[in-house]
Design a protein around this motif. Structure first.
Motif, PDB file in Angstrom:
ATOM      1  N   GLU A 257       4.183   3.051 109.247  1.00 48.54           N
ATOM      2  CA  GLU A 257       3.708   2.048 110.194  1.00 48.54           C
ATOM      3  C   GLU A 257       4.202   0.653 109.810  1.00 48.54           C
ATOM      4  OE1 GLU A 257      -0.436   1.650 112.629  1.00 48.54           O
ATOM      5  OE2 GLU A 257      -0.578   1.680 110.447  1.00 48.54           O
TER       6      GLU A 257
ATOM      7  N   TYR B 173       3.876  -3.707 111.241  1.00 46.08           N
ATOM      8  CA  TYR B 173       3.440  -4.733 112.177  1.00 46.08           C
ATOM      9  C   TYR B 173       4.702  -5.337 112.767  1.00 46.08           C
ATOM     10  CZ  TYR B 173      -0.910  -4.480 109.452  1.00 46.08           C
ATOM     11  OH  TYR B 173      -2.043  -4.061 108.802  1.00 46.08           O
TER      12      TYR B 173
ATOM     13  N   LYS C  84       2.214  -5.541 117.633  1.00 47.43           N
ATOM     14  CA  LYS C  84       1.606  -4.220 117.511  1.00 47.43           C
ATOM     15  C   LYS C  84       1.619  -3.747 116.060  1.00 47.43           C
ATOM     16  CE  LYS C  84       3.196  -2.313 121.982  1.00 47.43           C
ATOM     17  NZ  LYS C  84       3.984  -1.187 122.579  1.00 47.43           N
ATOM     18  N   ALA C  85       0.702  -2.844 115.765  1.00 45.27           N
ATOM     19  CA  ALA C  85       0.807  -2.006 114.575  1.00 45.27           C
ATOM     20  C   ALA C  85       1.265  -0.653 115.090  1.00 45.27           C
ATOM     21  CB  ALA C  85      -0.545  -1.889 113.877  1.00 45.27           C
TER      22      ALA C  85
ATOM     23  N   LYS D  60      -5.476  -4.924 112.421  1.00 45.19           N
ATOM     24  CA  LYS D  60      -6.135  -3.674 112.082  1.00 45.19           C
ATOM     25  C   LYS D  60      -7.351  -3.960 111.224  1.00 45.19           C
ATOM     26  CE  LYS D  60      -3.754  -0.179 110.732  1.00 45.19           C
ATOM     27  NZ  LYS D  60      -2.820   0.681 109.989  1.00 45.19           N
ATOM     28  N   ASP D  61      -8.323  -3.044 111.275  1.00 43.69           N
ATOM     29  CA  ASP D  61      -9.515  -3.198 110.455  1.00 43.69           C
ATOM     30  C   ASP D  61      -9.173  -3.019 108.996  1.00 43.69           C
ATOM     31  OD1 ASP D  61     -11.114  -3.577 112.657  1.00 43.69           O
ATOM     32  OD2 ASP D  61     -11.609  -1.451 112.865  1.00 43.69           O
TER      33      ASP D  61
END
Length: 225
Positions: free
Chosen positions: A123, A125, A140-141, A215-216
């Motif tokens: 993944e 960013y 986006k991630a 993102k968390d």
């Protein structure tokens, strides 16, 4: 007058710059594998002020890299920026981490710039910018697949720049893709971007501003109780 202190802590690069009307006066940064922002950030702030022959009271605004990036790094930078804004009574400016990265590599030889910051596994960013620095696709991630960014590379030269470029290179094999890992977020490029926002009075609410985590936060290695 437009004297702005710029803070970049979104990744492993602890970076501070001081600029006047968009022109860089001083830059201090250190990119190390282990985050040293908590120890280095205020030291670097003092150093750029000393190099410029200015005092903190002469600063007109504080700019901070808002993310995406490291949760801890962003928290340190934003907390420091807010504290300075409250203490000095000056406005807060936020700058997209990915946009400042794109500004490092703008050139007529490519059509689109895609800053990519390494996230987990496959993944990254990412966001997409044209050669004028305009963002043309949202941040986006995303997990990198063979089809990623294909709509841009089909007819155009595309540069993927940043810590996530290495994981993209084996997957994105179209001839129009190029890659570099040499680009890291830096307060140098923030100087012009923060000045643009300053003259347009595009400020953040100091009390309520939060970094753009995207993102968390996930605690690694924790045990359920």
């Amino acid at each position: 007058m437009g004297i702005i202190l710029n803070l970049e802590t979104a990744t492993t690069n602890c970076s501070v710059s001081l600029a006047k009307n968009g022109e860089l006066l001083a830059l201090k940064e250190q990119n190390t594998p282990n985050f040293s922002h908590a120890e280095k950030l205020h030291v670097f702030i003092s150093e750029v002020l000393h190099r410029s022959g200015l005092k903190m009271e002469q600063v007109d605004a504080i700019a901070v890299s808002k993310g995406p990036g490291s949760y801890t790094g962003l928290r340190i930078g934003v907390s420091a920026a807010k504290g300075l804004c409250f203490a000095l009574g000056v406005p807060l400016i936020s700058i997209s981490t990915l946009k400042s990265m794109a500004y490092q590599v703008i050139t007529d030889e490519i059509d689109f710039i895609i800053p990519v910051l390494d996230a987990r596994r496959m993944e990254v960013y990412s966001a997409v910018f044209d050669t004028k620095g305009n963002q043309v696709r949202e941040t986006k991630a995303e997990i990198i697949e063979e089809s990623s960014f294909g709509e841009f590379a089909k007819k155009h030269k595309v540069l993927l720049a940043g810590s996530g470029a290495d994981k993209c290179k084996p997957v994105l094999t179209h001839a129009n893709f190029d890659f570099t890992t040499e680009v890291v977020p830096s307060a140098r490029e923030m100087s012009l971007l923060s000045h643009q926002k300053y003259v347009e009075n595009r400020f953040e609410d100091v009390a309520y501003f939060e970094p753009f985590y995207l993102k968390d936060f996930i605690v690694q290695g924790g045990k359920k109780t």
